[in-house]
Design a protein around this motif. Structure first.
Motif, PDB file in Angstrom:
ATOM      1  N   MET A   1      47.812  16.191  25.449  1.00 47.92           N
ATOM      2  CA  MET A   1      48.164  17.218  26.424  1.00 47.92           C
ATOM      3  C   MET A   1      47.592  18.583  26.028  1.00 47.92           C
ATOM      4  N   ASN A   2      47.730  18.922  24.724  1.00 49.16           N
ATOM      5  CA  ASN A   2      47.196  20.196  24.248  1.00 49.16           C
ATOM      6  C   ASN A   2      45.683  20.273  24.423  1.00 49.16           C
ATOM      7  N   GLN A   3      45.028  19.113  24.214  1.00 45.96           N
ATOM      8  CA  GLN A   3      43.576  19.072  24.368  1.00 45.96           C
ATOM      9  C   GLN A   3      43.170  19.310  25.825  1.00 45.96           C
ATOM     10  N   LEU A   4      43.930  18.705  26.730  1.00 46.71           N
ATOM     11  CA  LEU A   4      43.641  18.902  28.154  1.00 46.71           C
ATOM     12  C   LEU A   4      43.826  20.360  28.559  1.00 46.71           C
ATOM     13  N   ILE A   5      44.891  20.962  28.055  1.00 44.73           N
ATOM     14  CA  ILE A   5      45.141  22.373  28.355  1.00 44.73           C
ATOM     15  C   ILE A   5      44.018  23.245  27.795  1.00 44.73           C
ATOM     16  N   SER A   6      43.608  22.922  26.567  1.00 44.17           N
ATOM     17  CA  SER A   6      42.533  23.684  25.932  1.00 44.17           C
ATOM     18  C   SER A   6      41.231  23.555  26.711  1.00 44.17           C
ATOM     19  N   GLN A   7      40.931  22.348  27.174  1.00 41.77           N
ATOM     20  CA  GLN A   7      39.717  22.134  27.956  1.00 41.77           C
ATOM     21  C   GLN A   7      39.777  22.875  29.289  1.00 41.77           C
ATOM     22  N   ALA A   8      40.954  22.880  29.894  1.00 41.21           N
ATOM     23  CA  ALA A   8      41.113  23.586  31.173  1.00 41.21           C
ATOM     24  C   ALA A   8      40.901  25.086  30.993  1.00 41.21           C
ATOM     25  N   ILE A   9      41.454  25.629  29.896  1.00 38.35           N
ATOM     26  CA  ILE A   9      41.274  27.052  29.620  1.00 38.35           C
ATOM     27  C   ILE A   9      39.807  27.385  29.366  1.00 38.35           C
ATOM     28  N   GLU A  10      39.134  26.513  28.604  1.00 39.82           N
ATOM     29  CA  GLU A  10      37.712  26.731  28.311  1.00 39.82           C
ATOM     30  C   GLU A  10      36.873  26.690  29.591  1.00 39.82           C
ATOM     31  N   GLN A  11      37.181  25.737  30.479  1.00 38.85           N
ATOM     32  CA  GLN A  11      36.445  25.638  31.739  1.00 38.85           C
ATOM     33  C   GLN A  11      36.689  26.863  32.613  1.00 38.85           C
ATOM     34  N   TRP A  12      37.945  27.331  32.628  1.00 37.06           N
ATOM     35  CA  TRP A  12      38.278  28.535  33.409  1.00 37.06           C
ATOM     36  C   TRP A  12      37.524  29.742  32.867  1.00 37.06           C
ATOM     37  N   GLN A  13      37.492  29.878  31.526  1.00 41.79           N
ATOM     38  CA  GLN A  13      36.799  31.009  30.915  1.00 41.79           C
ATOM     39  C   GLN A  13      35.301  30.953  31.190  1.00 41.79           C
ATOM     40  N   LEU A  14      34.735  29.735  31.125  1.00 46.94           N
ATOM     41  CA  LEU A  14      33.304  29.580  31.388  1.00 46.94           C
ATOM     42  C   LEU A  14      32.977  29.939  32.828  1.00 46.94           C
ATOM     43  N   MET A  15      33.778  29.436  33.760  1.00 47.09           N
ATOM     44  CA  MET A  15      33.536  29.706  35.166  1.00 47.09           C
ATOM     45  C   MET A  15      33.590  31.206  35.455  1.00 47.09           C
ATOM     46  N   HIS A  16      34.597  31.878  34.916  1.00 46.26           N
ATOM     47  CA  HIS A  16      34.746  33.294  35.200  1.00 46.26           C
ATOM     48  C   HIS A  16      33.727  34.137  34.442  1.00 46.26           C
ATOM     49  N   SER A  17      33.243  33.637  33.299  1.00 47.58           N
ATOM     50  CA  SER A  17      32.166  34.336  32.600  1.00 47.58           C
ATOM     51  C   SER A  17      30.879  34.278  33.415  1.00 47.58           C
ATOM     52  N   ILE A  18      30.590  33.103  33.961  1.00 50.96           N
ATOM     53  CA  ILE A  18      29.420  32.955  34.824  1.00 50.96           C
ATOM     54  C   ILE A  18      29.562  33.828  36.063  1.00 50.96           C
ATOM     55  N   GLU A  19      30.768  33.813  36.632  1.00 50.03           N
ATOM     56  CA  GLU A  19      31.029  34.630  37.825  1.00 50.03           C
ATOM     57  C   GLU A  19      30.820  36.113  37.519  1.00 50.03           C
ATOM     58  N   LEU A  20      31.263  36.560  36.331  1.00 49.10           N
ATOM     59  CA  LEU A  20      31.132  37.970  35.958  1.00 49.10           C
ATOM     60  C   LEU A  20      29.663  38.363  35.815  1.00 49.10           C
ATOM     61  N   ILE A  21      28.884  37.541  35.111  1.00 50.43           N
ATOM     62  CA  ILE A  21      27.463  37.847  34.927  1.00 50.43           C
ATOM     63  C   ILE A  21      26.742  37.876  36.266  1.00 50.43           C
ATOM     64  N   ALA A  22      27.023  36.876  37.098  1.00 51.48           N
ATOM     65  CA  ALA A  22      26.406  36.825  38.423  1.00 51.48           C
ATOM     66  C   ALA A  22      26.814  38.036  39.259  1.00 51.48           C
ATOM     67  N   THR A  23      28.072  38.449  39.120  1.00 57.65           N
ATOM     68  CA  THR A  23      28.571  39.604  39.859  1.00 57.65           C
ATOM     69  C   THR A  23      27.834  40.880  39.459  1.00 57.65           C
ATOM     70  N   LEU A  24      27.640  41.079  38.154  1.00 56.95           N
ATOM     71  CA  LEU A  24      26.941  42.265  37.669  1.00 56.95           C
ATOM     72  C   LEU A  24      25.488  42.287  38.152  1.00 56.95           C
ATOM     73  N   LEU A  25      24.847  41.120  38.135  1.00 53.81           N
ATOM     74  CA  LEU A  25      23.475  41.038  38.629  1.00 53.81           C
ATOM     75  C   LEU A  25      23.408  41.300  40.127  1.00 53.81           C
ATOM     76  N   ALA A  26      24.389  40.778  40.868  1.00 52.46           N
ATOM     77  CA  ALA A  26      24.427  41.002  42.316  1.00 52.46           C
ATOM     78  C   ALA A  26      24.650  42.472  42.632  1.00 52.46           C
ATOM     79  N   LEU A  27      25.502  43.118  41.844  1.00 56.79           N
ATOM     80  CA  LEU A  27      25.737  44.548  42.043  1.00 56.79           C
ATOM     81  C   LEU A  27      24.469  45.338  41.756  1.00 56.79           C
ATOM     82  N   ALA A  28      23.753  44.938  40.695  1.00 60.98           N
ATOM     83  CA  ALA A  28      22.481  45.593  40.379  1.00 60.98           C
ATOM     84  C   ALA A  28      21.495  45.436  41.527  1.00 60.98           C
TER      85      ALA A  28
END
Length: 209
Positions: A1-28
């Motif tokens: 269960m802890n592993q699943l939670i950890s993987q979910a958090i990592e996926q969420w962080q990755l998705m939002h990191s990609i979203e942030l970089i893409a957002t900054l480039l789009a703003l530029a």
């Protein structure tokens, strides 16, 4: 269960990191486009590659398809703006405008195309906000072409598109995108007045399509 939670958090962080970089480039991209800088198009290309992944993962299928179109338009926009700069003494190149009748016809055609896309997405895919997302997609396709052609009124289309997109992305909890489109709305308003001022100060120009 802890592993699943950890993987979910990592996926969420990755998705939002990609979203942030893409957002900054789009703003530029938008800021550089407002300044009529040729470098807006490389920023747009990199942003679309990242946003394609974000949209697909968020089940915004029309938007995912739209990002692929944006990538192609980034290449076309780079070429088109280079041609315009070479053809005019002003290093920014000329800007253009149409009569309201031409805009009205374009709006009707684009709305019909958006409705058809919405029907397809609603009946044959699992897309969320199928009809409204399809309309923003259709109008974004049209407005991006107007940016590449350097038409002043492209910014007015973006004001409406961006305002609707704020609602969609907020509902999908895409917070960076929601904030980005709030900024987009303000920049689009400023962009219209800046480009209109440029248009009024240049010799009378006609746009050939």
């Amino acid at each position: 269960m802890n592993q699943l939670i950890s993987q979910a958090i990592e996926q969420w962080q990755l998705m939002h990191s990609i979203e942030l970089i893409a957002t900054l480039l789009a703003l530029a991209y938008v800021i550089l486009a407002l300044k009529q800088s040729l470098w807006c198009w490389p920023a747009a290309l990199l942003s679309t590659v990242l946003f394609t992944h974000v949209m697909w993962q968020s089940a915004l299928l029309s938007d995912a398809i739209l990002q692929l179109y944006y990538a192609g338009m980034a290449l076309y926009g780079w070429w088109r703006w280079q041609q315009l700069r070479q053809a005019a003494p002003d290093t920014r190149g000329p800007v253009y405008e149409w009569h309201w009748q031409r805009h009205l016809g374009l709006i009707v055609i684009t709305a019909i195309a958006g409705w058809v896309l919405g029907v397809v997405m609603h009946n044959y895919t699992q897309a969320d906000f199928a009809y409204i997302d399809a309309q923003t997609t259709a109008f974004s396709v049209m407005a991006t072409l107007l940016v590449a052609r350097k038409l002043v009124s492209n910014w007015l289309y973006w004001v409406v598109i961006d305002a609707v997109s704020i609602y969609i992305y907020a509902q999908k909890h895409l917070y960076f995108l929601t904030g980005l489109f709030m900024l987009y709305t303000v920049i689009a308003i400023a962009g219209y007045f800046i480009w209109r001022s440029h248009y009024q100060q240049q010799p009378t120009m006609k746009l050939s399509m």
